[in-house]
Scaffold this motif. Structure first.
Motif, PDB file in Angstrom:
ATOM      1  N   ALA A 139      51.236 -11.733 -49.048  1.00 15.42           N
ATOM      2  CA  ALA A 139      50.779 -10.472 -49.805  1.00 15.42           C
ATOM      3  C   ALA A 139      49.338 -10.619 -49.714  1.00 15.42           C
ATOM      4  N   GLY A 140      48.702 -11.522 -49.171  1.00 11.68           N
ATOM      5  CA  GLY A 140      47.251 -11.361 -49.032  1.00 11.68           C
ATOM      6  C   GLY A 140      46.253 -11.696 -50.295  1.00 11.68           C
ATOM      7  N   PRO A 141      45.159 -11.482 -50.499  1.00 12.96           N
ATOM      8  CA  PRO A 141      44.354 -11.776 -51.629  1.00 12.96           C
ATOM      9  C   PRO A 141      44.859 -11.030 -52.799  1.00 12.96           C
ATOM     10  N   LEU A 142      44.354 -11.516 -53.862  1.00 12.14           N
ATOM     11  CA  LEU A 142      44.492 -10.936 -55.000  1.00 12.14           C
ATOM     12  C   LEU A 142      43.404  -9.785 -55.247  1.00 12.14           C
ATOM     13  N   ALA A 144      37.935  -3.153 -60.997  1.00 16.37           N
ATOM     14  CA  ALA A 144      36.922  -3.111 -61.904  1.00 16.37           C
ATOM     15  C   ALA A 144      35.771  -2.187 -61.789  1.00 16.37           C
ATOM     16  N   SER A 145      35.012  -1.795 -62.938  1.00 12.02           N
ATOM     17  CA  SER A 145      33.819  -1.019 -62.685  1.00 12.02           C
ATOM     18  C   SER A 145      32.909  -1.267 -61.830  1.00 12.02           C
ATOM     19  N   HIS A 146      31.792  -0.785 -61.324  1.00  7.71           N
ATOM     20  CA  HIS A 146      30.894  -1.001 -60.503  1.00  7.71           C
ATOM     21  C   HIS A 146      30.024  -2.084 -61.431  1.00  7.71           C
ATOM     22  N   SER A 147      29.655  -1.729 -62.367  1.00  7.51           N
ATOM     23  CA  SER A 147      28.743  -2.566 -63.450  1.00  7.51           C
ATOM     24  C   SER A 147      29.331  -3.983 -63.602  1.00  7.51           C
ATOM     25  N   PHE A 148      30.640  -3.857 -64.114  1.00  9.71           N
ATOM     26  CA  PHE A 148      31.080  -5.160 -64.452  1.00  9.71           C
ATOM     27  C   PHE A 148      31.363  -6.056 -63.192  1.00  9.71           C
ATOM     28  N   ALA A 149      31.929  -5.442 -62.036  1.00 13.42           N
ATOM     29  CA  ALA A 149      32.147  -6.197 -60.817  1.00 13.42           C
ATOM     30  C   ALA A 149      30.753  -6.746 -60.238  1.00 13.42           C
ATOM     31  N   ALA A 174      40.328 -13.715 -53.891  1.00 12.23           N
ATOM     32  CA  ALA A 174      40.356 -12.316 -54.669  1.00 12.23           C
ATOM     33  C   ALA A 174      39.435 -11.472 -53.990  1.00 12.23           C
ATOM     34  N   GLU A 175      39.487  -9.906 -53.921  1.00 13.31           N
ATOM     35  CA  GLU A 175      38.908  -9.145 -53.675  1.00 13.31           C
ATOM     36  C   GLU A 175      38.759  -8.083 -54.807  1.00 13.31           C
ATOM     37  N   VAL A 176      37.649  -7.319 -54.876  1.00 20.75           N
ATOM     38  CA  VAL A 176      37.343  -6.260 -55.786  1.00 20.75           C
ATOM     39  C   VAL A 176      37.610  -5.113 -55.283  1.00 20.75           C
ATOM     40  N   MET A 177      38.003  -4.134 -56.096  1.00 20.92           N
ATOM     41  CA  MET A 177      37.899  -2.647 -55.711  1.00 20.92           C
ATOM     42  C   MET A 177      37.019  -2.062 -56.823  1.00 20.92           C
TER      43      MET A 177
END
Length: 217
Positions: A32-35, A39-44, A63-66
């Motif tokens: 399945a690849g990374p988690l 998240a919002s830009h500021s929190f990320a 993990a990756e962040v969107m």
């Protein structure tokens, strides 16, 4: 070293999020690849990204962040989990409350118009107030929690797309903004901002969310 009282409270607040991320990762298929975490830009940028290397080293979670606040990212499966500050949980999502946001007004020592930082809620109501467009209306809720009545439309509020921009504007003396835990960590001390009011609830709750329709996450 041992945690002090503040550290124990902080750990108790974030432990459910860490546990949920770990459980969700264990449930992923091997291919399945990374988690993927929305998240919002500021929190990320101010909190989450800096902790991903430790998450991988300590728990083996890649993990990756969107950068999105759109619930469709979870419904479609583009993101597995989301951490968002929300006034209400969106329909079709399972959301676990992490902590209630409390925000304190912060300001530069002197504003661009030459006036000093406000010293009371009444003085705050006369200053330019910097907010973020989503979830929005944070100042109105802060004044309500402070017990200060303000006339509708009386506040001079300027909205910014991200909290980071609001902090930068406050540091430049353009107004007063609300500092929330986690997001304000890198900004308040380094930009010369200091509290000029009490921390109050602003209605937003940070929640860990996933799609109710995609049970395997």
């Amino acid at each position: 070293p041992r945690l002090n009282a503040a550290g124990r409270r902080y750990l108790a607040a974030v432990a459910p999020a860490i546990a949920a991320i770990r459980d969700a990762t264990e449930a992923l298929e091997t291919d399945a690849g990374p988690l993927r975490i929305a998240a919002s830009h500021s929190f990320a940028s101010t909190w989450l990204m800096r902790r991903l290397p430790r998450l991988a080293a300590d728990h083996g979670i890649e993990a990756e962040v969107m950068l999105t606040r759109d619930p469709e990212a979870l419904h479609s499966g583009d993101a597995h989990l989301a951490v968002w500050g929300l006034l209400e949980a969106p329909e079709g999502l399972e959301c676990e409350p992490l902590f209630l946001s409390r925000a304190a007004p912060v300001s530069a020592a002197q504003l661009a118009d030459g006036r000093p930082a406000p010293r009371s809620a009444r003085e705050l109501a006369e200053r330019v107030l910097l907010d973020v467009s989503v979830p929005g209306a944070s100042w109105r809720r802060w004044f309500a929690a402070s017990g200060v009545a303000v006339e509708p439309g009386a506040l001079k509020v300027r909205d910014y797309p991200t909290q980071q921009l609001a902090y930068e504007a406050a540091a430049a003396g353009l107004g007063v903004t609300l500092a929330t835990p986690l997001i304000s960590e890198p900004y308040v001390p380094s930009r010369g901002l200091s509290a000029c009011g009490e921390a109050r609830p602003v209605g937003s709750v940070s929640r860990l969310c996933r799609s109710a329709r995609r049970r395997r996450w």
